[in-house]
Design a protein around this motif. Structure first.
Motif, PDB file in Angstrom:
ATOM      1  N   GLY A 115      65.409  25.741 179.802  1.00 50.61           N
ATOM      2  CA  GLY A 115      64.929  25.891 181.167  1.00 50.61           C
ATOM      3  C   GLY A 115      63.827  26.906 181.370  1.00 50.61           C
ATOM      4  N   GLN A 116      63.420  27.609 180.312  1.00 48.01           N
ATOM      5  CA  GLN A 116      62.370  28.613 180.481  1.00 48.01           C
ATOM      6  C   GLN A 116      61.027  27.957 180.788  1.00 48.01           C
ATOM      7  OE1 GLN A 116      62.545  31.242 177.035  1.00 48.01           O
ATOM      8  NE2 GLN A 116      63.589  32.761 178.307  1.00 48.01           N
ATOM      9  N   LYS A 117      60.248  28.644 181.590  1.00 44.15           N
ATOM     10  CA  LYS A 117      58.916  28.162 181.960  1.00 44.15           C
ATOM     11  C   LYS A 117      57.865  29.097 181.356  1.00 44.15           C
ATOM     12  CE  LYS A 117      60.465  26.236 186.363  1.00 44.15           C
ATOM     13  NZ  LYS A 117      60.782  24.947 185.694  1.00 44.15           N
ATOM     14  N   ILE A 118      57.071  28.528 180.454  1.00 49.08           N
ATOM     15  CA  ILE A 118      56.058  29.324 179.738  1.00 49.08           C
ATOM     16  C   ILE A 118      54.689  28.835 180.186  1.00 49.08           C
ATOM     17  CG2 ILE A 118      55.244  30.074 177.469  1.00 49.08           C
ATOM     18  CD1 ILE A 118      58.210  30.730 178.073  1.00 49.08           C
ATOM     19  N   GLY A 119      53.876  29.755 180.658  1.00 48.24           N
ATOM     20  CA  GLY A 119      52.553  29.377 181.141  1.00 48.24           C
ATOM     21  C   GLY A 119      51.513  29.332 180.038  1.00 48.24           C
ATOM     22  N   PHE A 120      50.498  28.527 180.260  1.00 50.83           N
ATOM     23  CA  PHE A 120      49.334  28.545 179.364  1.00 50.83           C
ATOM     24  C   PHE A 120      48.103  28.242 180.199  1.00 50.83           C
ATOM     25  CE2 PHE A 120      50.519  24.113 179.488  1.00 50.83           C
ATOM     26  CZ  PHE A 120      49.307  23.434 179.492  1.00 50.83           C
ATOM     27  N   ALA A 137      58.227  23.754 172.303  1.00 46.43           N
ATOM     28  CA  ALA A 137      58.937  24.296 173.468  1.00 46.43           C
ATOM     29  C   ALA A 137      59.992  23.310 173.956  1.00 46.43           C
ATOM     30  CB  ALA A 137      57.926  24.605 174.583  1.00 46.43           C
ATOM     31  N   ALA A 138      59.634  22.031 173.936  1.00 48.14           N
ATOM     32  CA  ALA A 138      60.571  21.008 174.414  1.00 48.14           C
ATOM     33  C   ALA A 138      61.836  20.984 173.554  1.00 48.14           C
ATOM     34  CB  ALA A 138      59.895  19.634 174.409  1.00 48.14           C
ATOM     35  N   ARG A 139      61.654  21.184 172.220  1.00 42.15           N
ATOM     36  CA  ARG A 139      62.826  21.176 171.344  1.00 42.15           C
ATOM     37  C   ARG A 139      63.771  22.327 171.682  1.00 42.15           C
ATOM     38  NH1 ARG A 139      58.933  19.361 167.533  1.00 42.15           N
ATOM     39  NH2 ARG A 139      58.523  21.476 166.777  1.00 42.15           N
ATOM     40  N   ALA A 140      63.212  23.405 172.239  1.00 39.66           N
ATOM     41  CA  ALA A 140      64.054  24.531 172.645  1.00 39.66           C
ATOM     42  C   ALA A 140      64.567  24.355 174.076  1.00 39.66           C
ATOM     43  CB  ALA A 140      63.261  25.834 172.525  1.00 39.66           C
ATOM     44  N   GLY A 141      64.198  23.250 174.705  1.00 37.83           N
ATOM     45  CA  GLY A 141      64.626  23.037 176.087  1.00 37.83           C
ATOM     46  C   GLY A 141      63.757  23.740 177.099  1.00 37.83           C
ATOM     47  N   ALA A 142      62.661  24.318 176.655  1.00 40.54           N
ATOM     48  CA  ALA A 142      61.753  25.020 177.570  1.00 40.54           C
ATOM     49  C   ALA A 142      60.563  24.123 177.908  1.00 40.54           C
ATOM     50  CB  ALA A 142      61.268  26.319 176.933  1.00 40.54           C
ATOM     51  N   GLU A 143      59.726  24.613 178.810  1.00 39.57           N
ATOM     52  CA  GLU A 143      58.627  23.796 179.293  1.00 39.57           C
ATOM     53  C   GLU A 143      57.348  24.631 179.313  1.00 39.57           C
ATOM     54  OE1 GLU A 143      57.759  21.044 183.266  1.00 39.57           O
ATOM     55  OE2 GLU A 143      59.381  22.534 183.245  1.00 39.57           O
ATOM     56  N   LEU A 144      56.239  24.019 178.907  1.00 40.86           N
ATOM     57  CA  LEU A 144      54.949  24.697 179.012  1.00 40.86           C
ATOM     58  C   LEU A 144      54.252  24.227 180.279  1.00 40.86           C
ATOM     59  CD1 LEU A 144      53.328  24.850 175.458  1.00 40.86           C
ATOM     60  CD2 LEU A 144      55.023  26.325 176.527  1.00 40.86           C
ATOM     61  N   LEU A 145      53.783  25.173 181.071  1.00 38.99           N
ATOM     62  CA  LEU A 145      53.147  24.831 182.347  1.00 38.99           C
ATOM     63  C   LEU A 145      51.712  25.348 182.393  1.00 38.99           C
ATOM     64  CD1 LEU A 145      56.019  25.854 184.765  1.00 38.99           C
ATOM     65  CD2 LEU A 145      55.339  23.532 184.129  1.00 38.99           C
ATOM     66  N   PRO A 146      50.769  24.481 182.758  1.00 40.38           N
ATOM     67  CA  PRO A 146      49.396  24.975 182.917  1.00 40.38           C
ATOM     68  C   PRO A 146      49.300  25.872 184.139  1.00 40.38           C
ATOM     69  CG  PRO A 146      49.565  22.679 183.628  1.00 40.38           C
ATOM     70  CD  PRO A 146      50.917  23.059 183.092  1.00 40.38           C
ATOM     71  N   VAL A 147      48.543  26.972 184.016  1.00 40.07           N
ATOM     72  CA  VAL A 147      48.333  27.830 185.187  1.00 40.07           C
ATOM     73  C   VAL A 147      46.834  27.936 185.456  1.00 40.07           C
ATOM     74  CG1 VAL A 147      50.439  29.157 184.799  1.00 40.07           C
ATOM     75  CG2 VAL A 147      48.297  29.963 183.823  1.00 40.07           C
ATOM     76  N   GLU A 148      46.500  27.940 186.711  1.00 39.50           N
ATOM     77  CA  GLU A 148      45.094  28.067 187.115  1.00 39.50           C
ATOM     78  C   GLU A 148      44.631  29.514 186.973  1.00 39.50           C
ATOM     79  OE1 GLU A 148      42.171  26.664 188.425  1.00 39.50           O
ATOM     80  OE2 GLU A 148      43.036  24.938 187.373  1.00 39.50           O
ATOM     81  N   ASP A 149      45.543  30.427 187.304  1.00 37.46           N
ATOM     82  CA  ASP A 149      45.206  31.840 187.424  1.00 37.46           C
ATOM     83  C   ASP A 149      45.824  32.559 186.228  1.00 37.46           C
ATOM     84  OD1 ASP A 149      44.340  34.155 188.498  1.00 37.46           O
ATOM     85  OD2 ASP A 149      45.839  34.250 190.100  1.00 37.46           O
TER      86      ASP A 149
END
Lengths: 604, 604
Positions: A115-120, A137-149
């Motif tokens: 469930g962790q949210k990691i920005g890139f 990240a998906a294999r760990a159950g986490a998600e990578l999220l694009p950030v504008e800022d």
């Protein structure tokens, strides 16, 4: 003086900056953030404003990454930087990890939680690298999220240097050799052949080449940071900060090129919806792919269409390269004379050595920049392949040591890159043995003849075989491409064990730089630039062959050559090269240096 | 005599067989049918019963394809066979097309019409090749359909030779060096590491190696045509025609291997539903992928897991190879003596030359087979790289000509492959010059030392550089892998300009065979087998290096060596090799041949 000996980051950076980055992450609801070394231009050198990895961690190497989580962080470097990173990064804050073995993806997989949210920042990652990171990240159950800022930029705030705004100027036809309109028409036709209607060009060197312009946004190379869209009909849109536009530029670009501010880029990409657009995933970040796909464009993944034409220099560029190397060779020869005479007694330190060489180049009156920070490695420092003298590591040369000097210059007519290894005092028999083995490989690659279709990967062993026979090798490539008043490292060709093989073609400039490094003792490297030519026919020859013409003009240190180890062919090759150096450099020199060069170039 | 000089097909085949194939196509409602050279085993050599391309068209080359439509047909061959195909194929029936440039897909795309149904036999096509063919047909609006009942086989009918049923026998541990149970356990563990529960093994050489068995279904190699499923726990199912099972076989295979008839294969694949199954798309046809995917198995595409362990010979296999080469070297030396003496006056034809060499090998008393049909190329025939003497092309040698003899033998303890080029009468200065350049390349590759991780592709230039320097080259690879009483061409390693680089590892046998070919005049090739070893350390060496130990033992023709062109190192290398030949082969010889060998091996 152009070169600085300071580090622009240190191990206190983590302590000072990490809390601020974590604060910015928290404000955006992120559990972590990815900090690659690469910036928006996926370029080798970064402007200070974009060296986010150094600001966040203290690490200043040319490749690497960091991951910052709420409660832990890691810095990833490759084998070249394992020593340096320990000096520069506070290990109470950052784990040190191997960039290559497992790398960031393996670390994410083992460290992230459900469930962790990691920005890139999508502008900083290539689409392929991002795929691997997302999967991990998906294999760990986490998600990578694009950030504008970007939270690093936010934390950096007012302390962040301004984006560079060096003026962008025309690169005259007397140096470029081909008008931009002709280049755009030629590359445009290749787009049609590749099944594309347009291409997004983001490599600064390709933009500089395609439009015959030069800038200065990145130290040591005249690159204009910008983006372009090239259409198959040769028309183009160039996105350039208006502050960088010099008065003569619009007329120089002509009416087939529209000059627009960077803010117009996203809209221009969106306007490509429904069309087939070539993008190089090795040059353009995931952001471009996202915008284009979102707009309904059909993305064609392929090599930057300027890469190959840019690498094959035209006759004007080759004549410019010859001219630049004659000029640079004279400056270097004055430096070699100084090392062989005055420095043998005064025993300067690396800073003085760098300064003296820069002085001789500056004296040409037309030096635009160094092409990279001079590596002057005295004694044990010479064995550090990516050494750059910085204040706390500077050594004084000592009798009985070797001095390795790898340097280059930017001139309007060409870019140089040359390494000579020099004896201070009396070299040992082992030093001469190793130097001669390196020289034998360097000579073998220099005189190589080979058929069309041969890649640098196929020639690499020629430069290594004499070392291999002696149970020795070196852990870097043998040759890289070089630009024409552009980057000193330029693809797509290279001479190395690894990498995608690209056939060598006439006009390609490559370095020829085998070496040998004895950790804690000394380093040896011999480097000339040479370009691919159609080789002269030999009697009885049946097939056309390619070969090399050497550009670099400066004597090898004959005190380091053990003649017994040279074959007759090798001896004649050294003698012919030295005769050419004397003929082309000699007339530029004052009597004392000329006398020295005459002795240095006497036949073996 | 084992070797035949007949062709088993001719240009009348098309006239006789094409109408019957078209009839069979019509009965199945097909507008066309694809006829690849490959058979069900994707093997280099085909049993006569599976040489469908030759039966359909007359073409007997080792690579190619045909497409038969209702009203037109085409045969596709590569550059090696452009001359041969014109002799063998009736051009009033078949267009001749290039197999490589565009190949079958381009032809399908331009020749097929909307709605046409083209059949293919899924057991004969690799999945990758089939994808390209399907895409090309689809672009023409046509469709490729798998057929169960191959129309070529149907047309062939009762005239088709029976499938080979050579007995399959144990390959004793004294030659194999490692028990099958150990190999199965080892390869089984590698499956687990590759993320697979089981592997489908269809390469006959891999089956022979894995189970320590040999057969004789395919001429010139002791291959048992069969299939197997290997489980990660080392247990296996082997599918073998009961007629080929010898009485001792079940006990030899042991209770971890179940022996089943070929009809049980499809069911065994279906039983793998839900499991992860490794299949090599380069070895196993699309049929396997179809059946497994249809059964719900998760297909893992990857290299045949036996390929690499099979290529790295164990100490017993290497000792066997040495022994086989000492035996074979004595037979070959007797032949070389005959060529150097009697044949200089009697001027035999290629058939007599082949027969004489076979005679000397037969005299060993333990010859199992030739490892391929001997290439004896006199004069201009030597310039045809893939020459095999056939009745209508046989030449008699003439004074002043070169004779190229490429041959090999199958023994229980090893497979040999050797080429010597020999002077008949007085060779010309040009012949000696070219021979010496080829020899220099051969010697350079023979003495190469290189670090771990080096592929054959990286060493290839060492063998070509002397020819390249003279404006010459050869259009074939420099080296191929060789099996241990198995196929004479074996992957995955090779020494060549092209191909997937595979690092050379200790125990890999490779050939070293540079050449030079002057069309219409003569051919030169020098070939030894050698295996990768850990090289002896040299004084001052810092890194472990690999190198080669030469297996082949037979003198080079000193009349063809122009000593002036050799370096001291090369001369010493020839002398050391000749001294070793004399020491190892001499004691096996009768006095007259020994005296000749002593002279042939005198120091240069």
């Amino acid at each position: 003086m152009r070169q600085s000996f300071d580090e622009h980051a240190d191990s206190s950076f983590g302590q000072r900056h990490l809390p601020r980055i974590r604060q910015a992450m928290a404000e955006q609801g992120l559990d972590g953030f990815l900090v690659p070394h690469e910036d928006e231009y996926q370029n080798e050198y970064l402007p200070a404003a974009n060296d986010r990895l150094a600001w966040a961690t203290g690490f200043t190497g040319s490749a690497g990454a960091a991951v910052i989580l709420k409660d832990r962080a890691a810095v990833f470097v490759d084998g070249r930087y394992t020593l340096q990173v320990r000096d520069q990064v506070d290990q109470s804050l950052f784990e040190l990890q191997d960039l290559v073995d497992g790398g960031v993806p393996a670390w994410l997989e083992s460290r992230l939680g459900q469930g962790q949210k990691i920005g890139f920042d999508p502008r900083l990652h290539s689409p392929e690298a991002l795929e691997r990171l997302k999967a991990a990240a998906a294999r760990a159950g986490a998600e990578l999220l694009p950030v504008e800022d970007n939270p690093v930029d936010r934390a950096w705030g007012a302390e962040r240097p301004a984006q560079p705004k060096a003026p962008v100027v025309p690169h005259p036809l007397e140096y470029a050799g081909e008008a931009s309109a002709s280049k755009r028409a030629r590359v445009g036709r290749s787009l049609a052949e590749a099944g594309a209607d347009a291409a997004v060009i983001t490599a600064p060197a390709s933009i500089a080449w395609l439009f015959n312009i030069r800038g200065g946004d990145v130290i040591r190379s005249p690159l204009p940071l910008s983006q372009a869209v090239l259409n198959a009909d040769g028309t183009a849109r160039l996105f350039l900060d208006p502050d960088k536009v010099t008065p003569e530029l619009p007329a120089w670009l002509g009416n087939q090129v529209t000059l627009e501010p960077p803010e117009a880029l996203a809209g221009a990409l969106q306007a490509l919806g429904g069309r087939r657009v070539l993008v190089d995933p090795g040059q353009s970040s995931a952001w471009y792919f996202g915008v284009l796909q979102g707009a309904g464009a059909q993305v064609v993944r392929g090599q930057d269409p300027c890469a190959l034409p840019r690498a094959c220099k035209n006759p004007t560029e080759l004549e410019g390269a010859r001219s630049a190397h004659r000029r640079d060779g004279a400056a270097l020869t004055r430096f070699l004379h100084w090392v062989a005479t005055e420095a043998q007694a005064s025993l300067p330190d690396e800073r003085e050595i760098v300064a003296r060489l820069e002085h001789f180049r500056e004296q040409t009156g037309v030096l635009k920049d160094l092409s990279f920070d001079t590596i002057a490695g005295a004694g044990a420092n010479g064995a550090i392949v990516h050494y750059r003298p910085t204040t706390h590591r500077i050594r004084q040369v000592q009798p009985g040591e070797l001095l390795l000097v790898d340097s280059g210059a930017q001139y309007l007519d060409g870019t140089t890159d040359v390494t000579r290894t020099l004896a201070i005092g009396e070299p040992s028999a082992e030093m001469r043995h190793r130097y001669t083995l390196v020289l034998k490989g360097h000579l073998a690659l220099g005189r190589a003849r080979f058929p069309q279709g041969t890649s640098g990967q196929m020639l690499d062993a020629l430069a290594r075989a004499p070392l291999w026979a002696a149970g020795l090798d070196y852990d870097h490539g043998t040759g890289h491409g070089v630009g024409s008043y552009l980057g000193v490292h330029e693809g797509p060709q290279r001479i190395a064990k690894a990498g995608q093989p690209v056939p060598l073609r006439p006009g390609m400039i490559v370095s020829n730089e085998p070496g040998y490094y004895k950790t804690g003792a000394y380093g040896i490297r011999i480097e000339n630039l040479q370009f691919v030519t159609e080789a002269e026919e030999v009697e009885g020859g049946e097939r056309p062959m390619l070969g090399f013409e050497t550009l670099t003009l400066a004597p090898y240190d004959r005190r380091l050559i053990n003649e017994i180890l040279l074959s007759d062919e090798e001896r004649e090759q050294v003698n012919a090269y030295h005769a050419r150096v004397l003929a082309e450099i000699g007339p530029q020199l004052e009597p004392e240096v000329l006398a020295w060069l005459e002795a240095a170039c006497e036949p073996l």
